[in-house]
Design a protein around this motif. Structure first.
Motif, PDB file in Angstrom:
ATOM      1  N   VAL A   5       0.875  -1.317   0.190  1.00 36.00           N
ATOM      2  CA  VAL A   5      -0.592  -0.184   0.272  1.00 36.00           C
ATOM      3  C   VAL A   5       0.931   1.402   0.295  1.00 36.00           C
ATOM      4  CG1 VAL A   5      -1.402   1.298   0.963  1.00 36.00           C
ATOM      5  CG2 VAL A   5      -1.838  -1.145   1.471  1.00 36.00           C
ATOM      6  N   LEU A   6       1.127   2.034  -1.082  1.00 31.43           N
ATOM      7  CA  LEU A   6       1.054   3.004  -1.081  1.00 31.43           C
ATOM      8  C   LEU A   6       0.635   4.537  -0.359  1.00 31.43           C
ATOM      9  CD1 LEU A   6       3.479   2.516  -4.169  1.00 31.43           C
ATOM     10  CD2 LEU A   6       4.320   2.429  -1.793  1.00 31.43           C
ATOM     11  N   SER A   7       1.165   5.521   0.103  1.00 26.90           N
ATOM     12  CA  SER A   7       0.762   6.612   0.008  1.00 26.90           C
ATOM     13  C   SER A   7       1.544   7.384  -0.284  1.00 26.90           C
ATOM     14  CB  SER A   7       0.280   6.979   1.715  1.00 26.90           C
ATOM     15  OG  SER A   7      -0.529   7.904   2.112  1.00 26.90           O
ATOM     16  N   LEU A   8       0.996   8.307  -1.425  1.00 31.66           N
ATOM     17  CA  LEU A   8       1.476   9.811  -2.673  1.00 31.66           C
ATOM     18  C   LEU A   8       0.894  10.899  -1.674  1.00 31.66           C
ATOM     19  CD1 LEU A   8       1.733   6.922  -3.779  1.00 31.66           C
ATOM     20  CD2 LEU A   8       1.748   8.636  -5.860  1.00 31.66           C
ATOM     21  N   LEU A   9       1.814  11.873  -1.660  1.00 29.68           N
ATOM     22  CA  LEU A   9       1.259  13.111  -1.265  1.00 29.68           C
ATOM     23  C   LEU A   9       1.857  13.760  -2.419  1.00 29.68           C
ATOM     24  CD1 LEU A   9      -0.334  15.296   0.784  1.00 29.68           C
ATOM     25  CD2 LEU A   9       2.006  16.082   1.260  1.00 29.68           C
ATOM     26  N   VAL A  10       0.356  14.802  -3.314  1.00 28.21           N
ATOM     27  CA  VAL A  10       0.693  15.379  -4.654  1.00 28.21           C
ATOM     28  C   VAL A  10       0.066  16.407  -5.077  1.00 28.21           C
ATOM     29  CG1 VAL A  10       0.608  12.662  -6.102  1.00 28.21           C
ATOM     30  CG2 VAL A  10      -1.211  13.852  -5.684  1.00 28.21           C
ATOM     31  N   ASP A  11       1.031  17.035  -5.399  1.00 31.08           N
ATOM     32  CA  ASP A  11       0.046  18.469  -5.914  1.00 31.08           C
ATOM     33  C   ASP A  11      -1.263  17.996  -6.587  1.00 31.08           C
ATOM     34  OD1 ASP A  11       2.014  20.400  -5.347  1.00 31.08           O
ATOM     35  OD2 ASP A  11       3.193  19.692  -6.872  1.00 31.08           O
ATOM     36  N   ASN A  12      -2.082  19.283  -5.885  1.00 32.81           N
ATOM     37  CA  ASN A  12      -3.121  19.388  -6.509  1.00 32.81           C
ATOM     38  C   ASN A  12      -3.591  19.393  -7.837  1.00 32.81           C
ATOM     39  OD1 ASN A  12      -6.271  19.133  -6.352  1.00 32.81           O
ATOM     40  ND2 ASN A  12      -6.802  20.133  -4.486  1.00 32.81           N
ATOM     41  N   THR A  13      -3.193  19.015  -8.335  1.00 30.98           N
ATOM     42  CA  THR A  13      -3.502  19.998 -10.212  1.00 30.98           C
ATOM     43  C   THR A  13      -4.317  18.842 -11.044  1.00 30.98           C
ATOM     44  OG1 THR A  13      -1.560  18.814 -10.617  1.00 30.98           O
ATOM     45  CG2 THR A  13      -0.739  20.879  -9.561  1.00 30.98           C
ATOM     46  N   PRO A  14      -4.438  19.674 -12.219  1.00 29.76           N
ATOM     47  CA  PRO A  14      -5.675  19.131 -12.518  1.00 29.76           C
ATOM     48  C   PRO A  14      -4.802  18.071 -13.961  1.00 29.76           C
ATOM     49  CG  PRO A  14      -6.168  20.920 -13.090  1.00 29.76           C
ATOM     50  CD  PRO A  14      -4.507  20.967 -12.275  1.00 29.76           C
ATOM     51  N   GLY A  15      -5.405  16.172 -13.856  1.00 34.34           N
ATOM     52  CA  GLY A  15      -4.526  15.113 -14.645  1.00 34.34           C
ATOM     53  C   GLY A  15      -3.638  15.136 -13.396  1.00 34.34           C
ATOM     54  N   VAL A  16      -3.734  15.399 -12.241  1.00 27.27           N
ATOM     55  CA  VAL A  16      -2.329  14.512 -11.326  1.00 27.27           C
ATOM     56  C   VAL A  16      -2.982  12.916 -11.160  1.00 27.27           C
ATOM     57  CG1 VAL A  16      -3.558  14.796  -9.215  1.00 27.27           C
ATOM     58  CG2 VAL A  16      -1.046  14.680  -9.737  1.00 27.27           C
ATOM     59  N   LEU A  17      -3.799  13.354 -11.158  1.00 28.12           N
ATOM     60  CA  LEU A  17      -4.207  11.202 -11.021  1.00 28.12           C
ATOM     61  C   LEU A  17      -4.615  10.784 -12.135  1.00 28.12           C
ATOM     62  CD1 LEU A  17      -5.759   9.003  -8.759  1.00 28.12           C
ATOM     63  CD2 LEU A  17      -8.174   9.848  -9.430  1.00 28.12           C
ATOM     64  N   SER A  18      -4.792  11.345 -13.543  1.00 31.74           N
ATOM     65  CA  SER A  18      -4.364  10.950 -14.058  1.00 31.74           C
ATOM     66  C   SER A  18      -3.227  10.297 -14.766  1.00 31.74           C
ATOM     67  CB  SER A  18      -5.050  12.078 -15.752  1.00 31.74           C
ATOM     68  OG  SER A  18      -5.140  11.374 -16.131  1.00 31.74           O
ATOM     69  N   ARG A  19      -2.389  11.061 -14.494  1.00 32.23           N
ATOM     70  CA  ARG A  19      -1.282  11.139 -14.549  1.00 32.23           C
ATOM     71  C   ARG A  19       0.056   9.522 -13.976  1.00 32.23           C
ATOM     72  NH1 ARG A  19      -1.690  16.736 -15.080  1.00 32.23           N
ATOM     73  NH2 ARG A  19      -1.325  17.092 -13.631  1.00 32.23           N
ATOM     74  N   VAL A  20      -1.186   9.951 -12.431  1.00 30.79           N
ATOM     75  CA  VAL A  20       0.024   8.229 -11.679  1.00 30.79           C
ATOM     76  C   VAL A  20      -0.430   7.698 -12.026  1.00 30.79           C
ATOM     77  CG1 VAL A  20      -0.438   7.402  -9.499  1.00 30.79           C
ATOM     78  CG2 VAL A  20       0.165  10.684  -9.428  1.00 30.79           C
ATOM     79  N   ALA A  21      -2.138   7.041 -12.739  1.00 27.06           N
ATOM     80  CA  ALA A  21      -2.686   6.266 -13.459  1.00 27.06           C
ATOM     81  C   ALA A  21      -1.886   5.484 -14.387  1.00 27.06           C
ATOM     82  CB  ALA A  21      -3.758   6.283 -12.865  1.00 27.06           C
ATOM     83  N   GLY A  22      -1.497   6.793 -15.436  1.00 25.24           N
ATOM     84  CA  GLY A  22      -0.813   6.268 -16.637  1.00 25.24           C
ATOM     85  C   GLY A  22       0.571   5.726 -16.757  1.00 25.24           C
ATOM     86  N   LEU A  23       1.303   6.391 -15.389  1.00 25.77           N
ATOM     87  CA  LEU A  23       2.340   5.142 -15.045  1.00 25.77           C
ATOM     88  C   LEU A  23       2.112   4.161 -15.321  1.00 25.77           C
ATOM     89  CD1 LEU A  23       5.430   6.580 -12.627  1.00 25.77           C
ATOM     90  CD2 LEU A  23       4.325   4.259 -12.443  1.00 25.77           C
ATOM     91  N   PHE A  24       1.521   3.328 -14.291  1.00 29.47           N
ATOM     92  CA  PHE A  24       0.575   2.790 -14.303  1.00 29.47           C
ATOM     93  C   PHE A  24       0.496   1.449 -15.338  1.00 29.47           C
ATOM     94  CE2 PHE A  24       1.243   3.111  -9.743  1.00 29.47           C
ATOM     95  CZ  PHE A  24       1.663   2.051  -8.851  1.00 29.47           C
TER      96      PHE A  24
END
Length: 167
Positions: A5-24
């Protein structure tokens, strides 16, 4: 195969979730569950990812995530140093007799009945994965009409935090 289980703290910017999921997606890694939400500081979002693989793959996942521009910190949430929970909503078909049985099961798990109709109940339960699975297994003899799970979310215990105060 090992699950982390990974807990990521990320900048709240448009598309951030998409970029993280896209890496996978690009790397062919699997996401077992993912949840995201804004933190106490609206500048940041916390993303919790459950993923699995061998040690080499899991190490690569962490390294690749760290390279993403929006990622501030990554913390692996382990059982002994974190609290992880999941929410499930279950709609169960039930007549009068079955309703009483289902309510009794829900009470054992400290679940809430959040909706009652003539022919069904909706039950809300929050807990660790084992609790959720045990609850669903006890409902096996009933007709589950619909079910939704939020995916795991969690935080490190005590001083095990991905702090926002320095960012």
């Amino acid at each position: 195969m090992k699950q982390i289980v990974l807990s990521l703290l990320v900048d709240n910017t448009p598309g951030v979730l998409s970029r993280v999921a896209g890496l996978f997606t690009r790397r062919g890694y699997n996401i077992d569950s993912i949840s995201a939400g804004v933190t106490q500081n609206p500048k940041y979002t916390r993303i919790t990812i459950v993923t699995s693989g061998d040690d080499l793959i899991l190490e690569q996942i962490e390294k690749q995530l760290q390279k993403l521009e929006d990622v501030v910190t990554i913390m692996q949430l382990e059982n002994y140093n974190s609290v992880c929970r999941e929410l499930v909503l279950v709609k169960v078909k039930a007549d009068k007799r079955e309703k009483q049985e289902i309510i009794a099961i829900a009470d054992i798990f400290r679940a809430k009945i959040v909706d009652v109709s003539k022919n069904s109940l909706i039950i809300e339960l929050t807990g660790n994965v084992n609790k959720i699975e045990a609850f669903i297994n006890l409902l096996d003899g009933f007709d589950i009409l619909e079910m939704v799970r939020t995916g795991l979310t969690g935080l490190g215990r005590g001083k095990n935090i991905a702090s926002l105060s320095n960012t």
